[in-house]
Enzyme design. Sequence first.
Site, PDB file in Angstrom:
ATOM      1  N   LYS A 175      -4.577  95.907  29.151  1.00  0.00           N
ATOM      2  CA  LYS A 175      -4.401  96.399  30.522  1.00  0.00           C
ATOM      3  C   LYS A 175      -5.440  95.810  31.465  1.00  0.00           C
ATOM      4  CE  LYS A 175      -2.845 100.745  28.451  1.00  0.00           C
ATOM      5  NZ  LYS A 175      -3.216 102.123  28.130  1.00  0.00           N
ATOM      6  N   ARG A 183      -9.463 107.466  42.113  1.00  0.00           N
ATOM      7  CA  ARG A 183     -10.272 108.276  41.207  1.00  0.00           C
ATOM      8  C   ARG A 183     -11.495 107.570  40.638  1.00  0.00           C
ATOM      9  NH1 ARG A 183      -6.255 111.386  37.322  1.00  0.00           N
ATOM     10  NH2 ARG A 183      -8.220 112.115  36.470  1.00  0.00           N
ATOM     11  N   ARG A 200      -4.603 103.955  10.288  1.00  0.00           N
ATOM     12  CA  ARG A 200      -4.518 105.189  11.060  1.00  0.00           C
ATOM     13  C   ARG A 200      -3.466 106.111  10.422  1.00  0.00           C
ATOM     14  NH1 ARG A 200      -7.001 105.274  16.005  1.00  0.00           N
ATOM     15  NH2 ARG A 200      -6.727 107.463  15.579  1.00  0.00           N
ATOM     16  N   PRO A 215      -1.366 102.636  35.212  1.00  0.00           N
ATOM     17  CA  PRO A 215      -0.980 101.257  34.928  1.00  0.00           C
ATOM     18  C   PRO A 215      -1.113 100.941  33.440  1.00  0.00           C
ATOM     19  CG  PRO A 215      -2.410 101.339  36.840  1.00  0.00           C
ATOM     20  CD  PRO A 215      -2.456 102.690  36.179  1.00  0.00           C
ATOM     21  N   ARG A 242      -2.733 114.814  25.405  1.00  0.00           N
ATOM     22  CA  ARG A 242      -2.006 114.350  26.588  1.00  0.00           C
ATOM     23  C   ARG A 242      -0.679 115.055  26.743  1.00  0.00           C
ATOM     24  NH1 ARG A 242      -5.384 110.619  27.740  1.00  0.00           N
ATOM     25  NH2 ARG A 242      -6.243 109.385  26.065  1.00  0.00           N
TER      26      ARG A 242
END
Length: 294
Positions: A58, A128, A171, A2, A281
């Site tokens: 989120k 999970r 960054r 999500p 990832r």
Amino acid sequence: MPELPEVETVRRGLAKLVLGRTIAQVVFDWPKGFPNSQTDVNTFVIGAKIVSVQRRAKVLILDLDSGYSLIVHLKMTGQLVFTDSQSDDLRFGAGHPSDSLINNLPDTSTRVTITFRDESKLFFNDQRKFGWMKLLPTATLPDIPFFQKVGPEPLDASFTADRFVERFQRRQKTSIKAALLDQTVIAGIGNIYADESLWAARIHPNTRVVDVTNDQLNTLFSELRLVLNTAIKKGGSTNKNYVNAQGKKGSYMDFANVFRREGQPCLRCQSSIDKIRVAGRGTHICSNCQVLPT
DNA sequence: CACTTGACCTGTCCGC
DNA sequence: TGCGGACAGGTCAAGT
């Protein structure tokens, strides 16, 4: 899984389904995912009414009229699904194929069950166990470290391309994908929409931020907003576990350009989509459209 | 401080 | 068929 569009879809569903309902019972037995005491739940949740349903990044926020809020992070496999006798009719009624609805009932992954006075229920399921629900005084929410650090909402009307570019200033050495996933840079982006927006902007995910041109960042800004808005319209992406507040899957994955399309043709140039690893990832790219700067 | 990696979990899939 | 290992990926803690 999500990400912003999925959590926003859940928020909109909950706003229709649970706003104004009064909580009669809360069953939870999972200290790690719901660390509050039974006493606090009895005092500040039982008998309280849900007065607003909000989202930041989120995280979902259910404000109660007791001055406390339930905040929920679905992490990867969390679900917040509502059911009552009406939705049971919907579930088994004509014109609602059961395969579009994978879960709105308690199962082995159910961590918290909230029962309302009218006997409708809200289940917090999480296979999970990465997700969590916490009860906190509403006034203290701004003090939570996550809310202190989290970056701006990409879909806010006040969020501009200039501000987007500015957010990447600190960054410079990391990859553009790692920066996009960094919640302190921009809120709400996860693996799916990072890959989709970088493909749309024709930027290789491993490009160091310092090597991404301002033109590219401006393109990324508009493509990212387009991707997020489209995903919300489609009810989010169901890769595996995600469902909305009524237990239904989202359809954005049917429209994904690169995510989980390894081996299939790029929809722009027909080259085969590759799966690589960036920032730890799984990352999907068109190696022909998205090229590292030399 | 900037940045990367591992831990947290469980279910699924792949190769032997 | 069974079994070990890799993988899934959001966030934080601990590492360089």
